[in-house]
Design an enzyme around this catalytic site. Sequence first.
Site, PDB file in Angstrom:
ATOM      1  N   HIS A 170     -23.139  -8.193  -4.968  1.00 21.81           N
ATOM      2  CA  HIS A 170     -23.053  -7.890  -6.400  1.00 21.81           C
ATOM      3  C   HIS A 170     -24.207  -6.943  -6.696  1.00 21.81           C
ATOM      4  CE1 HIS A 170     -22.197  -9.148 -10.740  1.00 21.81           C
ATOM      5  NE2 HIS A 170     -23.217  -8.279 -10.809  1.00 21.81           N
TER       6      HIS A 170
ATOM      7  N   HIS B 288     -12.820 -18.655 -17.456  1.00 23.50           N
ATOM      8  CA  HIS B 288     -13.684 -19.536 -18.251  1.00 23.50           C
ATOM      9  C   HIS B 288     -12.819 -20.197 -19.313  1.00 23.50           C
ATOM     10  CE1 HIS B 288     -17.581 -18.069 -16.713  1.00 23.50           C
ATOM     11  NE2 HIS B 288     -17.061 -16.867 -16.747  1.00 23.50           N
TER      12      HIS B 288
ATOM     13  N   HIS C 245     -16.832  -4.978  -6.794  1.00 27.69           N
ATOM     14  CA  HIS C 245     -16.417  -4.573  -8.148  1.00 27.69           C
ATOM     15  C   HIS C 245     -17.197  -3.372  -8.681  1.00 27.69           C
ATOM     16  CE1 HIS C 245     -19.900  -7.043  -8.972  1.00 27.69           C
ATOM     17  NE2 HIS C 245     -19.240  -8.188  -8.940  1.00 27.69           N
TER      18      HIS C 245
ATOM     19  N   LYS D  31     -21.919 -13.592   0.696  1.00 29.25           N
ATOM     20  CA  LYS D  31     -22.054 -12.900  -0.588  1.00 29.25           C
ATOM     21  C   LYS D  31     -23.495 -12.964  -1.082  1.00 29.25           C
ATOM     22  CE  LYS D  31     -20.843 -10.980  -4.523  1.00 29.25           C
ATOM     23  NZ  LYS D  31     -19.818 -11.538  -5.434  1.00 29.25           N
TER      24      LYS D  31
ATOM     25  N   ALA E  50     -19.317 -14.358 -19.182  1.00 29.20           N
ATOM     26  CA  ALA E  50     -18.845 -13.089 -18.607  1.00 29.20           C
ATOM     27  C   ALA E  50     -17.722 -13.345 -17.609  1.00 29.20           C
ATOM     28  CB  ALA E  50     -20.002 -12.369 -17.927  1.00 29.20           C
TER      29      ALA E  50
END
Length: 336
Positions: A134, A244, A168, A95, A256
């Site tokens: 990302h 979170h 995403h 990633k 976030a």
Amino acid sequence: MVISIDSPLDMHLHLRDMDMLDIVAPLSAETFAGGLVMPNLVPPVTTKEAVCDYRNRICRAQGDHCFTPYMTLFFRSDYRPEFLESVKDEILAIKLYPAGITTNSEGGVSGFDLEELSPVLGVMSDLGIPLCVHGETGGFVMDREAEFIPIYEMLAQNFPDLKIVMEHITTKEAVAALDRYDNLFATITLHHLYITLDDVAGGLLQPHLFCKPIAKRPEDRSALLNVALGAHPKVMFGSDSAPHPRDKKEAPGCAAGVFTAPIALQGLAQLFDRHGALENLQAFVSDNAQRIYGITPPAKKVVLEKTPYLVPEIYEGSVVPMFAGQSLAWRVVSAG
């Protein structure tokens, strides 16, 4: 009405660590057959030992549920070929995070110098290790993903045999890029299929819907819905479920992340049913991922029924889910 899904997969999942891992791992493992686990811990997962240790912690936390944690490494440009060869069988992907762009990404890539990245990307391509990205710049928050598309294109053109997963995705520009390159794929979240920025900040601020990448415009959501509901062969479900503690969400400097793991299948069934596309849910939530990643997950059948389901307000007194306190049209009646 009853439907069943064979071996549902969550191909972008945050399980965190320690106490939070103990809370959220069983909630994913209960209804999913496997998940691609993100490596942005503190410190990030960058060694073979860290990968194996984290997998062991996940397996302990998930309990007796039938669930395979597919592991990832945090991208670094100084990985040696012999290291990547040694860790290949322990991971499913690597990633890549732009530095500082999201939670625990400070050690990510600063700039995208092809000369610097090429040695690792070349070895990944040779070894068949997919690259998950990302994809956001540091620009204006609504434009970050669209501005990143040229970087995806650069990577796709220079490494045509490297599977690149746009994680995403949230924009019509990312959807359009899918069909321009054979080696570009994408994950789409539950929350980006439901919400736009107006749901987050159009009225009173909704901290539990605040995420990165931020929800975009109605036309972007429409583009995502089009490929997800149509089971486009290059898209797959990845929740980006990002828990979170409540006090970190309902606070100045709101963290976030949207926590969707325990209600993801119910929310997807409701959405696909609403659009008359239930026949495509299996492909979106399992079949496409199996083909793209070349995996065979454990056999697991999840049965859902069209009966109202009241989403809990909070889990373990700590984590607030999407749709907290609301009723969904579908519920999970069995998984195993």
